[in-house]
Write a protein that holds these residues in place. Structure first.
Motif, PDB file in Angstrom:
ATOM      1  N   ASP A  47      40.609  22.589  37.000  1.00 59.76           N
ATOM      2  CA  ASP A  47      41.320  23.853  36.804  1.00 59.76           C
ATOM      3  C   ASP A  47      40.343  24.999  36.517  1.00 59.76           C
ATOM      4  OD1 ASP A  47      43.741  22.575  37.169  1.00 59.76           O
ATOM      5  OD2 ASP A  47      44.028  22.220  35.017  1.00 59.76           O
ATOM      6  N   PHE A  48      39.331  24.698  35.735  1.00 55.04           N
ATOM      7  CA  PHE A  48      38.303  25.695  35.424  1.00 55.04           C
ATOM      8  C   PHE A  48      37.585  26.140  36.703  1.00 55.04           C
ATOM      9  CE2 PHE A  48      33.765  26.372  34.531  1.00 55.04           C
ATOM     10  CZ  PHE A  48      33.840  27.487  33.714  1.00 55.04           C
ATOM     11  N   LEU A  49      37.214  25.182  37.540  1.00 51.16           N
ATOM     12  CA  LEU A  49      36.538  25.519  38.790  1.00 51.16           C
ATOM     13  C   LEU A  49      37.439  26.315  39.726  1.00 51.16           C
ATOM     14  CD1 LEU A  49      34.561  22.238  39.554  1.00 51.16           C
ATOM     15  CD2 LEU A  49      33.687  24.384  38.611  1.00 51.16           C
ATOM     16  N   VAL A  50      38.715  25.970  39.767  1.00 52.74           N
ATOM     17  CA  VAL A  50      39.651  26.699  40.622  1.00 52.74           C
ATOM     18  C   VAL A  50      39.788  28.141  40.142  1.00 52.74           C
ATOM     19  CG1 VAL A  50      42.090  26.866  41.282  1.00 52.74           C
ATOM     20  CG2 VAL A  50      40.906  24.680  41.420  1.00 52.74           C
ATOM     21  N   ILE A  51      39.869  28.344  38.843  1.00 54.43           N
ATOM     22  CA  ILE A  51      40.012  29.692  38.294  1.00 54.43           C
ATOM     23  C   ILE A  51      38.787  30.542  38.608  1.00 54.43           C
ATOM     24  CG2 ILE A  51      40.083  31.002  36.132  1.00 54.43           C
ATOM     25  CD1 ILE A  51      41.827  28.750  34.988  1.00 54.43           C
ATOM     26  N   HIS A  52      37.601  29.960  38.508  1.00 60.88           N
ATOM     27  CA  HIS A  52      36.387  30.762  38.628  1.00 60.88           C
ATOM     28  C   HIS A  52      35.808  30.827  40.043  1.00 60.88           C
ATOM     29  CE1 HIS A  52      36.514  30.314  34.269  1.00 60.88           C
ATOM     30  NE2 HIS A  52      35.849  31.458  34.263  1.00 60.88           N
ATOM     31  N   TYR A  53      36.122  29.876  40.902  1.00 60.81           N
ATOM     32  CA  TYR A  53      35.494  29.847  42.223  1.00 60.81           C
ATOM     33  C   TYR A  53      36.469  29.970  43.383  1.00 60.81           C
ATOM     34  CZ  TYR A  53      31.142  28.563  39.980  1.00 60.81           C
ATOM     35  OH  TYR A  53      30.016  28.561  39.214  1.00 60.81           O
ATOM     36  N   ASN A  54      37.747  29.869  43.145  1.00 60.46           N
ATOM     37  CA  ASN A  54      38.716  29.940  44.223  1.00 60.46           C
ATOM     38  C   ASN A  54      39.362  31.317  44.241  1.00 60.46           C
ATOM     39  OD1 ASN A  54      40.307  29.184  46.343  1.00 60.46           O
ATOM     40  ND2 ASN A  54      41.851  28.173  45.078  1.00 60.46           N
ATOM     41  N   GLY A  55      39.175  32.020  45.311  1.00 56.37           N
ATOM     42  CA  GLY A  55      39.813  33.329  45.442  1.00 56.37           C
ATOM     43  C   GLY A  55      38.926  34.465  44.978  1.00 56.37           C
ATOM     44  N   LYS A  56      39.574  35.592  44.717  1.00 57.49           N
ATOM     45  CA  LYS A  56      38.849  36.803  44.332  1.00 57.49           C
ATOM     46  C   LYS A  56      38.488  36.771  42.850  1.00 57.49           C
ATOM     47  CE  LYS A  56      41.038  39.739  47.780  1.00 57.49           C
ATOM     48  NZ  LYS A  56      41.813  40.942  48.014  1.00 57.49           N
ATOM     49  N   ASP A  57      37.452  37.537  42.519  1.00 57.78           N
ATOM     50  CA  ASP A  57      37.039  37.655  41.120  1.00 57.78           C
ATOM     51  C   ASP A  57      38.010  38.569  40.380  1.00 57.78           C
ATOM     52  OD1 ASP A  57      34.864  36.046  41.511  1.00 57.78           O
ATOM     53  OD2 ASP A  57      33.492  37.712  41.903  1.00 57.78           O
ATOM     54  N   VAL A  58      38.451  38.094  39.237  1.00 57.02           N
ATOM     55  CA  VAL A  58      39.345  38.882  38.392  1.00 57.02           C
ATOM     56  C   VAL A  58      38.506  39.484  37.278  1.00 57.02           C
ATOM     57  CG1 VAL A  58      41.365  38.797  36.894  1.00 57.02           C
ATOM     58  CG2 VAL A  58      41.258  37.343  38.929  1.00 57.02           C
ATOM     59  N   ILE A  59      38.593  40.802  37.130  1.00 59.47           N
ATOM     60  CA  ILE A  59      37.841  41.468  36.065  1.00 59.47           C
ATOM     61  C   ILE A  59      38.654  41.354  34.785  1.00 59.47           C
ATOM     62  CG2 ILE A  59      36.848  43.637  35.279  1.00 59.47           C
ATOM     63  CD1 ILE A  59      36.463  44.376  38.216  1.00 59.47           C
ATOM     64  N   ASP A  60      38.158  40.521  33.879  1.00 58.06           N
ATOM     65  CA  ASP A  60      38.823  40.322  32.594  1.00 58.06           C
ATOM     66  C   ASP A  60      37.787  40.469  31.486  1.00 58.06           C
ATOM     67  OD1 ASP A  60      37.440  38.058  33.237  1.00 58.06           O
ATOM     68  OD2 ASP A  60      39.076  36.657  32.921  1.00 58.06           O
ATOM     69  N   LEU A  61      38.106  39.990  30.289  1.00 57.80           N
ATOM     70  CA  LEU A  61      37.222  40.184  29.144  1.00 57.80           C
ATOM     71  C   LEU A  61      35.893  39.437  29.281  1.00 57.80           C
ATOM     72  CD1 LEU A  61      39.873  39.948  26.294  1.00 57.80           C
ATOM     73  CD2 LEU A  61      38.842  42.005  27.274  1.00 57.80           C
ATOM     74  N   ASP A  62      35.893  38.300  29.954  1.00 56.64           N
ATOM     75  CA  ASP A  62      34.650  37.531  30.095  1.00 56.64           C
ATOM     76  C   ASP A  62      34.073  37.624  31.510  1.00 56.64           C
ATOM     77  OD1 ASP A  62      36.575  36.014  31.359  1.00 56.64           O
ATOM     78  OD2 ASP A  62      35.844  34.118  30.567  1.00 56.64           O
ATOM     79  N   TYR A  63      34.235  38.769  32.143  1.00 57.27           N
ATOM     80  CA  TYR A  63      33.757  38.967  33.513  1.00 57.27           C
ATOM     81  C   TYR A  63      32.236  38.827  33.608  1.00 57.27           C
ATOM     82  CZ  TYR A  63      32.928  41.142  38.039  1.00 57.27           C
ATOM     83  OH  TYR A  63      32.512  41.391  39.327  1.00 57.27           O
ATOM     84  N   GLU A  64      31.514  39.352  32.612  1.00 52.95           N
ATOM     85  CA  GLU A  64      30.053  39.242  32.629  1.00 52.95           C
ATOM     86  C   GLU A  64      29.618  37.779  32.520  1.00 52.95           C
ATOM     87  OE1 GLU A  64      31.578  41.408  30.429  1.00 52.95           O
ATOM     88  OE2 GLU A  64      31.236  43.197  31.650  1.00 52.95           O
ATOM     89  N   ASP A  65      30.332  37.007  31.694  1.00 51.74           N
ATOM     90  CA  ASP A  65      30.020  35.580  31.583  1.00 51.74           C
ATOM     91  C   ASP A  65      30.346  34.850  32.884  1.00 51.74           C
ATOM     92  OD1 ASP A  65      29.209  35.939  28.980  1.00 51.74           O
ATOM     93  OD2 ASP A  65      31.169  35.423  28.131  1.00 51.74           O
ATOM     94  N   ASP A  66      31.422  35.264  33.546  1.00 52.57           N
ATOM     95  CA  ASP A  66      31.789  34.648  34.820  1.00 52.57           C
ATOM     96  C   ASP A  66      30.717  34.887  35.880  1.00 52.57           C
ATOM     97  OD1 ASP A  66      34.115  33.867  33.620  1.00 52.57           O
ATOM     98  OD2 ASP A  66      35.371  35.392  34.578  1.00 52.57           O
ATOM     99  N   GLN A  67      30.108  36.049  35.878  1.00 53.81           N
ATOM    100  CA  GLN A  67      29.101  36.374  36.882  1.00 53.81           C
ATOM    101  C   GLN A  67      27.779  35.644  36.659  1.00 53.81           C
ATOM    102  OE1 GLN A  67      29.742  38.037  39.711  1.00 53.81           O
ATOM    103  NE2 GLN A  67      31.830  37.909  38.901  1.00 53.81           N
TER     104      GLN A  67
END
Length: 126
Positions: A47-67
């Motif tokens: 689920d974590f991988l699907v949220i972060h790697y599937n589809g478009k990037d969502v700009i949220d509170l932890d966007y810098e950590d996601d990048q």
């Protein structure tokens, strides 16, 4: 000693010339997963991988950590590749086209030196 040096040089080249340096970011992936797991205990790693790697990037509170996750952005790795591999496109069609190639007949023509006898003559004395 030569073997260790060869392995070291191959590793340096691989991490410098390819995107293999993204492997070094895997501890960041694990830490980020632990943060999400603490917020949502029912979340699996898939689920974590699907949220972060599937589809478009969502700009949220932890966007810098996601990048900073591996294979998310590529500006931190230097690539020294000299060429780019063009994409391969496969076109599938049921239409078959037959092309008939015809070659002109080759005629070997013989030109004897007798034809040039009248042109090239030695100078005549008058």
């Amino acid at each position: 000693m030569k073997r260790i040096l060869a392995i070291l040089l191959i590793c340096v080249y691989t991490f410098g010339a390819t995107e293999a340096c993204q492997i070094l970011k895997f501890p960041i992936l694990i830490e980020h997963f632990k943060q999400h797991k603490a917020e949502h205990p029912s979340m699996s790693f898939i689920d974590f991988l699907v949220i972060h790697y599937n589809g478009k990037d969502v700009i949220d509170l932890d966007y810098e950590d996601d990048q900073r996750l591996p294979f998310k952005s590529f500006e931190n790795c230097i690539s020294f590749t000299a060429f780019a591999v063009p994409p391969v496109y496969h076109l599938h069609s049921k239409l078959k086209i037959y092309v008939k190639v015809s070659y002109p007949a080759f005629k070997k023509q013989f030109h004897s030196s007798l034809f040039t006898k009248g042109i090239f003559q030695p100078p005549k004395l008058a």
